[in-house]
Design a protein around this motif. Structure first.
Motif, PDB file in Angstrom:
ATOM      1  N   ASP A 185     -11.865 -15.016   4.011  1.00 17.48           N
ATOM      2  CA  ASP A 185     -11.358 -14.458   5.274  1.00 17.48           C
ATOM      3  C   ASP A 185     -12.168 -13.246   5.702  1.00 17.48           C
ATOM      4  O   ASP A 185     -12.461 -13.057   6.875  1.00 17.48           O
ATOM      5  N   ASN A 186     -12.532 -12.412   4.754  1.00 12.06           N
ATOM      6  CA  ASN A 186     -13.237 -11.175   5.066  1.00 12.06           C
ATOM      7  C   ASN A 186     -14.742 -11.357   5.190  1.00 12.06           C
ATOM      8  O   ASN A 186     -15.435 -10.470   5.653  1.00 12.06           O
ATOM      9  N   LEU A 187     -15.270 -12.497   4.778  1.00  9.52           N
ATOM     10  CA  LEU A 187     -16.696 -12.734   4.839  1.00  9.52           C
ATOM     11  C   LEU A 187     -17.191 -12.774   6.281  1.00  9.52           C
ATOM     12  O   LEU A 187     -18.268 -12.262   6.593  1.00  9.52           O
TER      13      LEU A 187
ATOM     14  N   LEU B 183     -20.246  -7.202  10.880  1.00  8.52           N
ATOM     15  CA  LEU B 183     -20.635  -5.828  10.574  1.00  8.52           C
ATOM     16  C   LEU B 183     -22.133  -5.736  10.280  1.00  8.52           C
ATOM     17  O   LEU B 183     -22.808  -4.813  10.737  1.00  8.52           O
ATOM     18  N   ALA B 184     -22.674  -6.707   9.551  1.00 11.20           N
ATOM     19  CA  ALA B 184     -24.096  -6.718   9.242  1.00 11.20           C
ATOM     20  C   ALA B 184     -24.925  -6.916  10.512  1.00 11.20           C
ATOM     21  O   ALA B 184     -25.972  -6.283  10.688  1.00 11.20           O
TER      22      ALA B 184
ATOM     23  N   VAL C 204     -10.265   0.325  -4.803  1.00 10.46           N
ATOM     24  CA  VAL C 204      -9.830   0.149  -3.415  1.00 10.46           C
ATOM     25  C   VAL C 204     -10.956   0.637  -2.515  1.00 10.46           C
ATOM     26  O   VAL C 204     -11.473   1.739  -2.703  1.00 10.46           O
ATOM     27  N   ASN C 205     -11.351  -0.196  -1.553  1.00 14.24           N
ATOM     28  CA  ASN C 205     -12.389   0.167  -0.589  1.00 14.24           C
ATOM     29  C   ASN C 205     -11.777   0.154   0.804  1.00 14.24           C
ATOM     30  O   ASN C 205     -11.179  -0.840   1.210  1.00 14.24           O
ATOM     31  N   ILE C 206     -11.932   1.236   1.534  1.00 15.47           N
ATOM     32  CA  ILE C 206     -11.459   1.328   2.920  1.00 15.47           C
ATOM     33  C   ILE C 206     -12.699   1.417   3.796  1.00 15.47           C
ATOM     34  O   ILE C 206     -13.460   2.373   3.714  1.00 15.47           O
ATOM     35  N   PHE C 207     -12.894   0.387   4.650  1.00 12.16           N
ATOM     36  CA  PHE C 207     -14.070   0.318   5.510  1.00 12.16           C
ATOM     37  C   PHE C 207     -13.799   1.068   6.801  1.00 12.16           C
ATOM     38  O   PHE C 207     -12.800   0.828   7.464  1.00 12.16           O
TER      39      PHE C 207
END
Length: 156
Positions: free
Chosen positions: A107-109, A115-116, A57-60
């Motif tokens: 969807d998240n791309l 963000l980049a 699980v990754n939380i940004f």
């Protein structure tokens, strides 16, 4: 060893005086799991179900990521509640970016692209600050010393 010497050593170990009352009951230390039990009972009331087979699980959060490896994940869709428990690791986004790209869906791309771009805008500003500080240092020509360059710079 001498028996007399052993008796003296045994007598020195006693914590109380002669005739002191011994402890009748062993002190049992309770573990501090009451908070965990209370949390689990509250989650059970909400109707949280365990979700198996989640490896990561990754939380940004801004420019860093909170990463859980092999967490216990529970969810209640009706209550809009997700519970992730395990040992977290906080890492920089730049370190995890290559491994995360192939895990994200389409969807998240788009979010990742924004963000980049945000990170690229911040990088030139940091480089500019370094360039401004470098203006104070004179450029040296091969064969010259620092002292000669400094006296030339003061003469100008």
């Amino acid at each position: 060893m001498d028996v007399e010497k052993l008796r003296r050593m045994a007598g020195a170990v006693r914590t109380g005086g002669k005739g002191s009352v011994r402890r009748k009951k062993k002190a049992v230390h309770k573990a501090t799991t009451t908070d965990d039990k209370r949390l689990q009972s509250t989650l059970k009331r909400i109707g949280v179900n365990s979700i198996p087979a989640i490896e990561e699980v990754n939380i940004f959060k801004d420019d860093h990521v909170i990463q859980f490896i092999n967490p216990k994940v529970q969810a209640s869709i009706a209550a809009n509640t997700w519970v992730v428990s395990g040992s977290p690791q906080s890492k920089k986004l730049q370190d995890l970016l290559p491994g995360i790209i192939n895990q994200l869906g389409p969807d998240n791309l788009e979010h990742l692209k924004r963000l980049a771009e945000h990170l690229q805008k911040q990088a030139p500003a940091a480089n500019r600050k370094q360039d401004e500080n470098d203006d104070d240092v004179p450029e040296l020509v091969p064969g010259e010393t620092f002292e000669a360059a400094a006296t030339e710079n003061q003469a100008k």
